[in-house]
Design a protein around this motif. Structure first.
Motif, PDB file in Angstrom:
ATOM      1  N   TYR A 135      28.053  35.944  23.057  1.00  7.99           N
ATOM      2  CA  TYR A 135      29.336  35.484  22.521  1.00  7.99           C
ATOM      3  C   TYR A 135      29.947  34.492  23.501  1.00  7.99           C
ATOM      4  O   TYR A 135      29.783  34.622  24.722  1.00  7.99           O
ATOM      5  N   GLY A 136      30.637  33.498  22.958  1.00  7.64           N
ATOM      6  CA  GLY A 136      31.363  32.552  23.787  1.00  7.64           C
ATOM      7  C   GLY A 136      32.792  33.015  24.019  1.00  7.64           C
ATOM      8  O   GLY A 136      33.446  33.538  23.111  1.00  7.64           O
ATOM      9  N   LEU A 137      33.267  32.850  25.227  1.00  8.77           N
ATOM     10  CA  LEU A 137      34.626  33.231  25.596  1.00  8.77           C
ATOM     11  C   LEU A 137      35.327  31.999  26.139  1.00  8.77           C
ATOM     12  O   LEU A 137      34.784  31.313  27.007  1.00  8.77           O
ATOM     13  N   ILE A 138      36.508  31.694  25.607  1.00  7.18           N
ATOM     14  CA  ILE A 138      37.205  30.475  26.012  1.00  7.18           C
ATOM     15  C   ILE A 138      38.636  30.800  26.427  1.00  7.18           C
ATOM     16  O   ILE A 138      39.195  31.832  26.047  1.00  7.18           O
ATOM     17  N   ARG A 139      39.198  29.900  27.205  1.00  8.29           N
ATOM     18  CA  ARG A 139      40.596  29.983  27.592  1.00  8.29           C
ATOM     19  C   ARG A 139      41.344  28.845  26.898  1.00  8.29           C
ATOM     20  O   ARG A 139      40.986  27.674  27.037  1.00  8.29           O
ATOM     21  N   PHE A 159      43.118  34.082  26.339  1.00  3.90           N
ATOM     22  CA  PHE A 159      41.673  34.205  26.216  1.00  3.90           C
ATOM     23  C   PHE A 159      41.303  34.716  24.829  1.00  3.90           C
ATOM     24  O   PHE A 159      42.017  35.536  24.248  1.00  3.90           O
ATOM     25  N   CYS A 160      40.188  34.224  24.322  1.00  5.18           N
ATOM     26  CA  CYS A 160      39.718  34.685  23.010  1.00  5.18           C
ATOM     27  C   CYS A 160      38.217  34.474  22.911  1.00  5.18           C
ATOM     28  O   CYS A 160      37.624  33.681  23.658  1.00  5.18           O
ATOM     29  N   HIS A 202      35.571  31.193  17.933  1.00  3.69           N
ATOM     30  CA  HIS A 202      35.638  31.334  16.476  1.00  3.69           C
ATOM     31  C   HIS A 202      36.439  32.558  16.052  1.00  3.69           C
ATOM     32  O   HIS A 202      36.313  33.022  14.910  1.00  3.69           O
ATOM     33  N   SER A 203      37.241  33.106  16.949  1.00  2.50           N
ATOM     34  CA  SER A 203      38.113  34.222  16.611  1.00  2.50           C
ATOM     35  C   SER A 203      39.562  33.800  16.812  1.00  2.50           C
ATOM     36  O   SER A 203      39.877  33.048  17.736  1.00  2.50           O
ATOM     37  N   ASN A 204      40.447  34.293  15.951  1.00  2.00           N
ATOM     38  CA  ASN A 204      41.862  33.948  16.051  1.00  2.00           C
ATOM     39  C   ASN A 204      42.658  34.940  16.912  1.00  2.00           C
ATOM     40  O   ASN A 204      43.839  34.731  17.161  1.00  2.00           O
ATOM     41  N   THR A 205      42.029  36.004  17.354  1.00  3.35           N
ATOM     42  CA  THR A 205      42.721  37.008  18.156  1.00  3.35           C
ATOM     43  C   THR A 205      42.717  36.586  19.612  1.00  3.35           C
ATOM     44  O   THR A 205      41.643  36.392  20.194  1.00  3.35           O
ATOM     45  N   GLU A 206      43.899  36.427  20.191  1.00  2.00           N
ATOM     46  CA  GLU A 206      44.026  35.976  21.575  1.00  2.00           C
ATOM     47  C   GLU A 206      44.605  37.095  22.442  1.00  2.00           C
ATOM     48  O   GLU A 206      45.335  37.960  21.966  1.00  2.00           O
ATOM     49  N   LEU A 258      41.227  41.603  26.763  1.00  2.00           N
ATOM     50  CA  LEU A 258      40.224  41.301  25.728  1.00  2.00           C
ATOM     51  C   LEU A 258      39.109  42.351  25.730  1.00  2.00           C
ATOM     52  O   LEU A 258      38.727  42.878  24.680  1.00  2.00           O
ATOM     53  N   LEU A 259      38.603  42.675  26.913  1.00  4.88           N
ATOM     54  CA  LEU A 259      37.525  43.652  26.994  1.00  4.88           C
ATOM     55  C   LEU A 259      38.004  45.041  26.590  1.00  4.88           C
ATOM     56  O   LEU A 259      37.262  45.802  25.957  1.00  4.88           O
TER      57      LEU A 259
END
Length: 406
Positions: A327-331, A337-338, A341-345, A352-353
């Motif tokens: 999975y990709g994780l972005i800031r 952080f999310c 392709h997910s809208n949950t931040e 997140l974890l």
């Protein structure tokens, strides 16, 4: 005063294992119980059910745990009597439960085969039990690196998740500390004491050279209001809130693997080291050793590392029942952080974890809190006596069996 072993004899100061430095933490010991002879995946699920059933157990004893790269020792509340010792090679699994403030590890008895195994259960404060679990997991990783030096990351290769901590919270840190950390001038007239010395903060006026941020910082250092290291690392928020530690703990944190990797107890830094398998190389002869370790772990175990050459992007590998899933994780630009392709931040990676460690949802496999020890041995080498683990003790647990001695 010498520490007394469970057999009443003092520790041998010549034994190198007993001179090992470590990190000491307090907790309450509930007891031990036998873990069924199942594969690790089934054991992890059954173990979680048993821990949930024991969350209200009133039987507890205050103990002191000492973590080192040799293993875990459990002392009485006064820290003088050795009650239990487990060499790291005899510990199979570590886990924790935030909701019930539980920390547990599964180990076998000294000089006994891999079955039966015993689960030792402790309770404490929510933040403390997570630290106990992370310390043991970090011991797993460091001992694996000691046993496999060819898989150590070369000098200069980033192996951690980078700076994932949020900036200093102005509500938690004094405005004077925050001003120095962020290199802003002190905002108003006033003074703050440091013993008999005072540091005056003057209102900024154009052409006033004494309000320069550099001079303010230098004057604060000279007046010993703050140590210079307090503002050198803007991401080390946790270091500003740590209680004083004894000399033994500080020595344990400076005991390095090749001078680069240490067993530390700082919450956020420790967590990031465990998440990233810090110290393990990305590639060894075309094979990623971190992914190989993940495949041998329990379902839900994960590895988090920054994407090479890409700022604010990380890769999260998760051991799912079907194999390792990426999975990709972005800031985001807002600093949250999310998952890609997910809208949950989330405000932090830890949040997140923690969210994805709850009931599974969407395409995500539920992240597991537990970790397997890659250096676990089903039998002791040589079958001889060992200085680690010969003192085996456990109170009569609620569903448990006592350890055999020796």
């Amino acid at each position: 005063m010498k520490k007394k072993a469970a057999n009443g004899r003092g520790l041998d100061p010549a034994a190198p294992q007993q001179r090992a430095r470590g990190i000491t933490k307090s907790a309450e010991y509930v007891g031990s119980f036998v873990v069924e002879d199942l594969d690790l995946q089934q054991r992890a699920g059954r173990l979680e059910e048993q821990l949930r059933a024991l969350k209200d157990c009133p039987r507890r004893r205050l103990v002191v745990l000492r973590f080192s790269l040799q293993g875990v020792k459990v002392y009485s509340a006064d820290g003088e009597t050795l009650l239990m010792a487990h060499a790291l090679r005899r510990i199979l699994y570590s886990t924790w439960r935030r909701a019930d403030r539980q920390f547990a590890f599964v180990a076998r008895n000294p000089r006994s085969p891999g079955s039966p195994l015993f689960c030792h259960l402790f309770v404490g404060l929510p933040g403390e039990v997570q630290t106990l679990h992370l310390l043991l997991c970090r011991c797993f990783q460091l001992c694996y690196l000691l046993a496999h030096p060819e898989e150590q990351a070369p000098e200069g290769e980033p192996t951690g998740p980078g700076v994932l901590r949020e900036p200093l919270n102005p509500d938690e840190v004094s405005r004077n500390v925050n001003a120095l950390v962020s290199f802003r001038r002190l905002p108003a007239l006033g003074s703050m004491g440091a013993g008999d010395r005072q540091v005056e903060s003057r209102a900024w006026r154009p052409g006033n050279p004494y309000c320069s941020p550099v001079l303010v910082r230098k004057k604060a250092i000279r007046s010993k209001v703050l140590r210079s290291g307090a503002y050198r690392d803007c991401g080390a928020e946790s270091q500003l809130h740590q209680p004083p530690r004894d000399a033994g703990e500080c020595q344990g944190e400076t005991e390095a693997l090749g001078g680069r990797t240490a067993l530390i107890s700082w919450g956020s830094i420790l967590a990031e080291s465990v998440w990233a398998f810090a110290g393990i190389a990305r590639w060894v002869r075309g094979t990623p050793p971190g992914i190989a370790l993940l495949r041998r772990d329990v379902p839900g175990a994960f590895l988090l590392r920054p994407e090479p050459g890409l700022a604010k992007r990380w890769c999260l590998w998760v051991q799912a029942p079907c194999g390792v899933v990426t999975y990709g994780l972005i800031r985001t630009h807002q600093g949250r952080f999310c998952v890609e392709h997910s809208n949950t931040e989330f405000p932090s990676v830890a949040a997140l974890l923690a969210h994805y460690s709850a009931a599974p949802g969407g395409c995500f496999c539920r992240l597991a809190p537990g970790r397997r020890n890659p250096g676990y041995k089903e039998r002791d080498p040589g079958g001889g006596a060992s200085a680690w683990g010969d003192a085996a003790w456990a109170p009569a647990g609620p569903v448990g069996a006592q350890h055999e001695r020796g």
